[in-house]
Scaffold this active site. Structure first.
Site, short mmCIF file in Angstrom:
data_model
loop_
_atom_site.label_atom_id
_atom_site.label_comp_id
_atom_site.label_asym_id
_atom_site.label_seq_id
_atom_site.Cartn_x
_atom_site.Cartn_y
_atom_site.Cartn_z
N LYS A 63 0.85 -1.19 0.00
CA LYS A 63 0.00 0.00 0.00
C LYS A 63 0.89 1.24 0.00
CE LYS A 63 -4.33 1.03 2.35
NZ LYS A 63 -4.99 0.91 3.64
C1 E4P Z 1 -8.18 2.10 3.64
O1 E4P Z 1 -7.52 1.19 3.19
C2 E4P Z 1 -7.98 2.71 4.96
O2 E4P Z 1 -7.32 1.80 5.80
C3 E4P Z 1 -9.26 3.06 5.67
O3 E4P Z 1 -10.40 2.68 4.95
C4 E4P Z 1 -9.30 4.43 6.25
O4 E4P Z 1 -10.51 4.62 6.91
P1 E4P Z 1 -10.75 5.82 7.96
O5 E4P Z 1 -11.02 7.06 7.18
O6 E4P Z 1 -11.96 5.39 8.73
O7 E4P Z 1 -9.52 5.91 8.81
#
Ligand code: E4P
Length: 218
Positions: free
Chosen positions: A85
């Site tokens: 990622k």
């Molecule tokens: C995506 O891969 C992220 O880990 C996640 O969806 C972020 O979500 P949040 O905005 O609730 O932190």
């Protein structure tokens, strides 16, 4: 639409995997930090539970393409299912290009516009993660972003990048994402559990039990 679980908590991951509802996992630096455990060991532990794509993010302090490429190679070595990622930055795009050429899968994260998603796709990203909840938080319609990305990607058959709807806050986000034809939603455990519930299901179970027991006993 497939579901990934958006957590680094192995108990939650095991529970969702055992229910047969998830095909993969996404983590991020905040989620890993919340668990307070070793980063690489946690990712390895997740690969032992889930047989599907598992996103592990490069360190939040790594900002250069060279740094992201080096970390990405280490993450990819953990298991064949690992996906690296990478944040949506110019350096991140360079890292995606190199890792993709090496056959390493990538997930470009922190995507907040259709133009960012298109660039990530062109750099060769396996997945893009548009964050709808964080847009809703600032009074901007997150679902419109997902609709725009889906519309654009569908117009260009050479784009194979899959869309992961991220930053999901409640079950209606899921329904709206599914209606766009998005490939995947990555969902916190709490929201997955909310999705299983309906008050009429609970009432129905209680009524069946009462009727059955009134004739056949316990
Ligand atoms: C995506 O891969 C992220 O880990 C996640 O969806 C972020 O979500 P949040 O905005 O609730 O932190």
């Amino acid at each position: 639409m497939q579901f990934f679980i958006d957590t680094a908590n192995v108990d939650e991951i095991r529970e969702a995997w055992d229910m047969g509802i998830i095909s993969g996992v996404t983590t991020n630096p905040s989620l890993i930090a919340k668990e307070g455990k070793d980063y690489m060991k946690t990712l390895k532990e997740i690969t032992d539970i889930v047989d599907g794509p598992i996103s592990g993010e490069v360190k939040a302090s790594t900002t250069t393409a060279e740094g992201m490429i080096a970390e990405g190679r280490e993450i990819a070595k953990i298991h064949k299912n690992m996906v690296v990622k990478i944040p949506m930055t110019t350096e991140g795009l360079k890292a995606v290009k190199v890792l993709t050429a090496e056959g390493i899968h990538t997930n470009v994260t922190l995507v907040f516009s259709a133009s960012q998603a298109l660039l990530a796709a062109r750099a060769g990203a396996t997945y893009v993660s548009p964050f709808l909840g964080r847009l809703d938080d600032i009074s901007t319609d997150g679902i419109t972003l997902i609709e725009d990305i889906m519309q654009i990607f569908e117009m260009y058959p050479d784009i194979t990048t899959q869309v992961i709807c991220a930053s999901i806050r409640h079950p209606m986000h899921i329904v709206e994402c599914a209606k766009t034809g998005a490939d995947i939603a990555t969902v916190p455990y709490k929201v997955l559990m909310q999705m299983t519930k309906h008050p009429l299901t609970d009432i129905g179970i209680a009524r069946f039990k009462k009727d059955y027991e009134s004739v056949f006993g316990k």
